[in-house]
Design an enzyme around this catalytic site. Structure first.
Site, PDB file in Angstrom:
ATOM      1  N   PRO A   1      21.115 -56.684  24.952  1.00  0.00           N
ATOM      2  CA  PRO A   1      20.651 -57.403  26.138  1.00  0.00           C
ATOM      3  C   PRO A   1      21.404 -58.720  26.321  1.00  0.00           C
ATOM      4  CG  PRO A   1      18.798 -56.601  24.839  1.00  0.00           C
ATOM      5  CD  PRO A   1      20.021 -56.379  24.019  1.00  0.00           C
ATOM      6  N   GLU A   2      21.801 -58.987  27.569  1.00  0.00           N
ATOM      7  CA  GLU A   2      22.502 -60.227  27.885  1.00  0.00           C
ATOM      8  C   GLU A   2      21.534 -61.165  28.599  1.00  0.00           C
ATOM      9  OE1 GLU A   2      26.393 -59.385  29.604  1.00  0.00           O
ATOM     10  OE2 GLU A   2      26.457 -57.447  28.588  1.00  0.00           O
TER      11      GLU A   2
END
Length: 289
Positions: free
Chosen positions: A2-3
């Site tokens: 996840p960014e």
């Protein structure tokens, strides 16, 4: 992994779900998730009786703010949080459970088992690892300006893609969004930062802000297993311009999208929209035998 948009979405949903809840006890099933303190028993004991005041974010890290403590959590590849009734069966790969006194639980599930949790007293979390060396927040209007952005990167001779991925300069950008912003700005990922012109820095700065803001609004990109704190998928994957579109036509010019490796990461490029300057191409071309 996840960014920023995905972690920000998790932060927002968790804030709605757990703010104000009091921890009665904590169950740790996989000790290596707990990085600070080293003993999971000490981690569990320290959290018992504390109330969650809110959930914040620093880069790709969640900061769960309690009365007198800060829990810093990184989801890594596939970590996810969810809130469940205490009597609901526990899913496989659930490694940490925060039991609340209202009969609900915050559960941390991680198939790949790469996630981490650090517990601090307030203030220490920002001055000690893993948060102490993080760079500028790209959605912070005060900290992230065109001037601070250029000052951090413009003089460097490193390729621009690895620089944007380096969390010590700009936080929150990962492989998906670096490909997206470089395409939007029309910059080849192999160009070194010192070759980028002032007008291009402005385009790149705007692309970072607009791409991340749009992704947050869409709930992030559900690539592989990502869901938010309520188990919902993000929708920004339907708006991606270049990432994951190898051999498909470019949405801007119709040329076929290439995929290569830059800085050890799979990288999507439209060579027509993101040309490599002639001098750089000549230097990169192998010598004829």
């Amino acid at each position: 992994m996840p960014e920023l948009p995905e972690v920000e979405t998790v932060r927002r949903t968790l804030n709605e779900l757990v703010k104000g809840k009091r921890i009665e006890r904590v169950t740790v099933s996989l000790p290596r998730i707990i990085q600070r303190p080293q003993e999971p028993e000490a981690f569990a004991a320290a959290l018992a009786g504390h109330t969650i005041q809110g959930v914040e974010r620093r880069g790709k890290f969640l900061r769960i703010m309690l009365d007198g403590l800060v829990l810093v959590s990184h989801l890594r590849m596939e970590g996810r949080y969810g809130v469940y009734p205490a009597d609901e069966p526990v899913e496989l790969h659930t490694h940490v459970r925060f039991h609340f006194d209202d009969g609900s639980e915050l559960r941390y599930k991680d198939v790949r088992q790469f996630g981490t949790m650090h517990l601090f007293v307030p203030g220490d979390d920002l001055t000690l690892p893993p948060l102490n060396k993080l760079g500028i927040e790209p959605l912070d209007e005060t900290a992230f300006t065109l001037q601070t952005f250029k000052k951090a990167l413009a003089h460097r001779t490193t390729k621009i893609k690895p620089l944007l991925l380096n969390q010590e300069y700009i936080v929150g950008l990962g492989n998906i969004y670096v490909d997206e912003v470089l395409f939007t700005a029309g910059i080849h990922p192999e160009r070194t930062a010192d070759t980028i012109k002032p007008a291009e820095w402005a385009k790149l700065y705007d692309a970072i802000k607009s791409t991340l803001s749009r992704a947050v609004d869409a709930g992030g990109s559900s690539i592989k297993s990502y869901v938010n704190g309520q188990g919902e998928m993000g929708m920004f994957q339907h708006e991606l311009l270049i990432y994951g579109r190898e051999k498909q036509p470019c949405r801007a010019c119709g040329a076929s999208i290439d995929k290569t490796v830059v800085g050890g990461r799979g990288t999507h490029i439209c060579l027509r929209c993101q040309p490599l300057p002639k001098k750089r191409r000549a230097a990169a071309k192998p010598n004829a035998k």
